[in-house]
Scaffold this active site. Structure first.
Site, PDB file in Angstrom:
ATOM      1  N   TYR A 135      41.662  24.073  49.777  1.00 43.37           N
ATOM      2  CA  TYR A 135      41.194  25.315  49.156  1.00 43.37           C
ATOM      3  C   TYR A 135      39.683  25.386  49.238  1.00 43.37           C
ATOM      4  CZ  TYR A 135      39.870  22.590  45.006  1.00 43.37           C
ATOM      5  OH  TYR A 135      39.294  21.679  44.152  1.00 43.37           O
ATOM      6  N   ASP A 159      40.995  15.177  50.210  1.00 38.32           N
ATOM      7  CA  ASP A 159      39.856  14.462  49.614  1.00 38.32           C
ATOM      8  C   ASP A 159      40.028  12.943  49.526  1.00 38.32           C
ATOM      9  OD1 ASP A 159      41.893  14.791  47.783  1.00 38.32           O
ATOM     10  OD2 ASP A 159      40.552  14.971  46.072  1.00 38.32           O
ATOM     11  N   GLU A 200      55.886  13.181  42.163  1.00 45.78           N
ATOM     12  CA  GLU A 200      56.157  12.370  43.342  1.00 45.78           C
ATOM     13  C   GLU A 200      57.505  11.650  43.222  1.00 45.78           C
ATOM     14  OE1 GLU A 200      53.358  12.489  41.655  1.00 45.78           O
ATOM     15  OE2 GLU A 200      51.619  12.571  42.998  1.00 45.78           O
TER      16      GLU A 200
END
Ligand code: UDP
Ligand code: MN
Length: 288
Positions: free
Chosen positions: A72, A175, A244
């Site tokens: 983003y 990241d 997850e």
């Protein structure tokens, strides 16, 4: 016809002779190219490139790694994507799926993908406004990347065929920091592979063998399973931090998880986070 554009054509043909996986259909062509190497008067640089292609030809036997990256816009976006795309350039047989959290695909991401020369698919899926991260509001943290990862899952299921296309799917946030050794481990995944992730959950590392939770960066799933289990998607209803594990439970049991990275004793990926820079001024006329 100038020499460089001729060379581009040769490279395309040469690449075909290297990546063609069927019976060596292009063998004749390849031999012809080899035979006429001298006459083509290739420069030293061009010869090096051909050698590089040749030495990589065994890569075609490796499974394709589908690296799924939600991203983003923020000031550090280009820096993050530069870092991750250049990591991926060191990985053979990778297909990068980049999903922008935006109404429309941006030129920034489009150009970065083009420049990377990676095999890539560029998608976009905007996080609905009510799920968008409110700055400094930790309650919204869990919703990051949901829409985008689901968009990638949908793309895989629409575009690839079970029992025909082979590969492994890895959720690769923009990241984190990745050691390229991780991708060799991902290539070994039969069903679901797991490994430790550094700098996560208030620990120096989290290992799936000892901890009940798994970070998004700590597992990869065989494409067969992704294609077979259409119902497996990420959801906002999933418990914070359990997204997850809940997702993995569609595919496998805890006992079946394949511990990789030296039986989960090595850290090859770190959950790093980039500090938000303070930007007070904009430099005009500079491509940032
Ligand atoms: N992300 C996104 N939209 C957002 C926030 C994050 O697409 O509004 C992406 C981000 O680029 C990253 C992934 O989702 O690839 C996970 O986000 P982040 O790294 O901020 O989450 P955390 O590290 O806190 O789990
Ligand atoms: Mn992150």
């Amino acid at each position: 016809m100038d020499r460089s554009s001729n060379f581009d054509k040769i490279i395309v043909i040469w690449k075909l002779t290297v990546i063609e996986t069927g019976v060596d259909k292009l063998q004749v062509l390849k031999e012809a190219l080899d035979l006429h190497k001298e006459k083509l008067q290739l420069s030293r640089q061009q010869l090096l490139l051909l050698e590089h292609l040749e030495s990589n030809k065994d890569n075609r036997k490796l499974p394709i790694i589908y690296a799924v990256t939600p991203t983003y816009w923020r000031y550090v976006q280009k820096a993050e994507l530069t870092r991750i795309s250049q990591t991926l350039q060191l990985v053979p047989n990778v297909h990068w799926i980049v999903i922008e959290d935006s109404e429309e695909k941006t030129d920034l991401v489009r150009n970065l993908i083009l420049e990377s020369k990676l095999i890539a698919t560029h998608l976009n899926a905007k996080t609905p406004p009510f799920e968008q991260i409110k700055d400094k509001d930790p309650r919204w943290k869990r919703h990051r990347g949901v829409e985008q990862r689901n968009m990638a899952l949908a793309w895989l299921r629409e575009n690839l065929q079970l029992n025909k296309d082979k590969g492994v799917v890895y959720f690769m946030d923009d990241d984190n920091t990745y050691n390229i050794k991780l991708f060799t481990e991902i290539g070994k995944v039969k069903k679901v592979g797991v490994w430790p992730v550094g700098l996560v959950g208030g620990l120096n590392a989290e290992t799936p063998i000892l901890d009940s939770t798994t970070d998004m960066a700590g597992f990869a799933i065989n494409l067969d399973l992704i294609l077979a289990k259409h119902e497996a998607v990420f959801s906002y209803a999933m418990e914070k931090g359990l997204q997850e594990s809940e997702f993995l439970s569609y595919f496998t049991t805890k006992e079946e998880l394949e511990p990789l990275a030296d039986n989960c004793t090595k850290v090859y990926v770190w959950h790093t986070r980039t500090e938000k820079p303070v930007v007070n001024g904009i430099v005009q006329g500079l491509e940032v």
